[in-house]
Scaffold this active site. Structure first.
Site, PDB file in Angstrom:
ATOM      1  N   ASP A 205      28.667  29.462  17.304  1.00 23.44           N
ATOM      2  CA  ASP A 205      28.214  29.592  15.919  1.00 23.44           C
ATOM      3  C   ASP A 205      26.712  29.363  15.746  1.00 23.44           C
ATOM      4  OD1 ASP A 205      30.807  30.142  15.209  1.00 23.44           O
ATOM      5  OD2 ASP A 205      31.266  28.122  14.512  1.00 23.44           O
TER       6      ASP A 205
ATOM      7  N   HIS B 225      26.510  18.178  42.782  1.00 28.42           N
ATOM      8  CA  HIS B 225      26.119  19.532  42.392  1.00 28.42           C
ATOM      9  C   HIS B 225      25.133  19.521  41.223  1.00 28.42           C
ATOM     10  CE1 HIS B 225      26.929  23.776  40.934  1.00 28.42           C
ATOM     11  NE2 HIS B 225      26.754  23.963  42.221  1.00 28.42           N
TER      12      HIS B 225
ATOM     13  N   HIS C 212      22.607  32.840  37.655  1.00 30.76           N
ATOM     14  CA  HIS C 212      23.097  31.506  37.994  1.00 30.76           C
ATOM     15  C   HIS C 212      23.210  30.597  36.770  1.00 30.76           C
ATOM     16  CE1 HIS C 212      22.751  27.630  40.486  1.00 30.76           C
ATOM     17  NE2 HIS C 212      23.790  28.260  40.978  1.00 30.76           N
TER      18      HIS C 212
ATOM     19  N   LYS D  97      24.395  28.790  33.216  1.00 27.29           N
ATOM     20  CA  LYS D  97      25.636  28.289  32.620  1.00 27.29           C
ATOM     21  C   LYS D  97      25.335  28.002  31.147  1.00 27.29           C
ATOM     22  CE  LYS D  97      25.999  27.073  37.170  1.00 27.29           C
ATOM     23  NZ  LYS D  97      24.932  27.161  38.180  1.00 27.29           N
TER      24      LYS D  97
ATOM     25  N   ASP E 145       9.206   9.348  35.112  1.00 28.60           N
ATOM     26  CA  ASP E 145       8.821   8.105  34.430  1.00 28.60           C
ATOM     27  C   ASP E 145       9.879   7.592  33.450  1.00 28.60           C
ATOM     28  OD1 ASP E 145       6.465   8.185  35.837  1.00 28.60           O
ATOM     29  OD2 ASP E 145       5.303   9.084  34.207  1.00 28.60           O
TER      30      ASP E 145
END
Length: 473
Positions: free
Chosen positions: A222, A391, A215, A217, A398
């Site tokens: 570089d 999503h 899941h 991403k 805090d």
């Protein structure tokens, strides 16, 4: 023939029941699975193997290359800049950093520049600009790659970069990117992009892999520029494609030494997907110079992790809060420790706000979420329902520490998925994301206990039923 099937079923049921008794860590959940096996003949055993096995204790499923991946971790921490421990002045931050470093190997690293990308359009603009500047390599992995304008733009950039000699590696989740056309994958491969699925759907192994999803991403360019968050490669983040409208998500661009931790995750994932051992030995960059003032800790976990670190992270952020806890998540189905932690925080007088979407892409998830609201509202927790399909996966403590990433507040993200979050110890970044969060709350509908109680009886029944299946979502 029926006798043979019955004998096989009885043996399988006894083995499954034995594993539940020996390795079950949650009594109520264990009892539930025992009842499923007893009262749902044949199918109950299959459901348990797919969705119920405590894989951290009962080694029926061992990810290939796990040992080499762990040895790579040890070597990485020994020789990289990320292996240096950072000393916090705050006891609160020190405790949290130690918890996450000891459970997932990645320490907090200072000297980073963090850019908040508060929607899909901003995320893609930044991603494409950075990709166009790539000189040596591009490493990219997403849960969802979907055909459309965003994927086409990615293809055109890759085409240019390949011609310039930039090496590109790309991995995708076989379930999450199920709708990605085969010809699109072939186009990328024809360019010279090294493309692999994670846990591909294959006859013979699907029963052991279908419940596991990558899941994450992640983009690393570089070695010193990285992206992570909740945005996938899909047009739904820039234009409405259903009644849900444009998907509302948060993403980050990180520049500096912490990118090395993010890169380490990609390297292991690519090795797991491709079996190309050369990526474990390849030298991608020298020591990364400092680019900013933010301290960042990458948090990762998966079904091959020793600990459910994403859950530990969220629980740590909740338990350390002194003033406020702000959470935005599309699939808010907390484990019992998280649920009780939030209720305790509210009873202590800590301001707790939770932002969820009013509509969901999953009816089951939508009703399951609603089943938790009464307990939360009764202790004074504020629940807001966004008209957009929220999503984002955010938790802010805090207005000092903030997490942005791929991890949802559900059993799947804690136990079944490969996830990655970025935890930022920076008040300025936390304040920026908090301001965005509070603006979203102002535009959303606040749910009251009275309104929630007045919902139809059939809705309560559906919610209770959906909650039973929340571990499977």
């Amino acid at each position: 023939m029926l006798t043979i099937f019955f004998i096989i079923y009885i043996i399988s049921a006894f083995i499954a029941a034995g594993s539940i008794i020996l390795y079950g860590c949650n009594p109520s959940r264990s009892l539930g699975w025992l009842l499923v096996i007893i009262f749902v003949p044949y199918a109950g055993v299959i459901f348990y193997v797919l969705f119920g096995v405590n894989r951290r204790e009962f080694k029926i499923y061992t990810l290939k290359h796990t040992l080499k991946r762990r040895l790579f971790d040890q070597n990485y921490l020994k020789h990289s800049a990320s292996g240096k421990k950072f000393s916090f002045k705050s006891t609160k931050e020190k405790k949290l950093e130690s918890l996450l470093r000891n459970s997932s190997n990645y320490p907090a690293i200072p000297g980073n520049k963090v850019t908040v990308l508060s929607n899909g359009a901003m995320a893609y603009k930044s991603i494409f600009e950075k990709l166009e500047k790539a000189k040596n390599f591009i490493h990219i992995e997403f849960y969802i790659f979907e055909d459309g304008d965003i994927l086409e733009r990615l293809y055109q950039i890759f085409k240019t970069k390949i011609a310039e000699g930039v090496k590109i590696r790309m991995i995708y989740d076989a379930i999450g990117s199920f709708d990605l056309k085969r010809k699109s994958i072939k186009r990328f491969k024809a360019l010279g992009v090294a493309v692999y699925p994670v846990l591909p759907i294959k006859f013979g192994t699907i029963i052991f892999t279908i419940n596991f999803r990558n899941h994450r991403k992640i983009i690393v360019i570089d070695g010193d520029v990285g992206f992570t968050g909740g945005v996938n490669i899909s047009d739904k983040y820039v234009r409405s494609q259903s009644e849900l409208g444009i998907w509302d998500d948060e993403h980050l661009c990180i520049e500096g030494p912490a990118v090395e931790s993010l890169h380490n995750i990609f390297i292991k994932d690519f090795y797991f997907a491709s079996n190309e051992e050369s990526i474990l030995d390849e030298k991608f960059h020298d020591i990364i110079s400092e680019k900013g003032d933010s301290t960042v800790q990458i948090v990762s976990s998966g079904p091959d992790s020793k600990h459910p670190t994403i859950m530990y992270q969220y629980l740590g952020l909740i338990n350390l809060a002194e003033k406020s806890i702000y959470i935005a998540n599309p699939y808010f189905m907390p484990s019992r420790p998280l649920l009780e932690g939030l209720k305790m925080a509210a009873l202590e007088g800590i301001n707790v706000k939770i932002l969820v979407p009013a509509k969901s892409d999953s009816k089951l998830a939508h009703y399951s979420m609603k089943s938790y609201f009464r307990e939360l509202l009764e202790v004074g927790i504020e629940i807001y329902r966004s008209s957009n399909f929220l999503h984002s996966k955010i938790i802010i403590t805090d207005i000092e520490i903030v997490s942005v990433g791929s991890g949802n507040f559900d059993h799947r993200s804690f136990e079944q998925n490969f996830e990655a979050n970025a935890l930022i110890y920076d008040k300025n970044v936390a304040k920026e994301i908090t301001d965005n969060f509070l603006k979203d709350c102002e535009k959303s509908n606040r749910l009251t206990l009275e309104v929630h109680k007045s919902r139809p009886f059939y809705s309560k029944v559906i919610e209770g039923f959906a909650r039973l299946f929340s571990p499977l979502l």
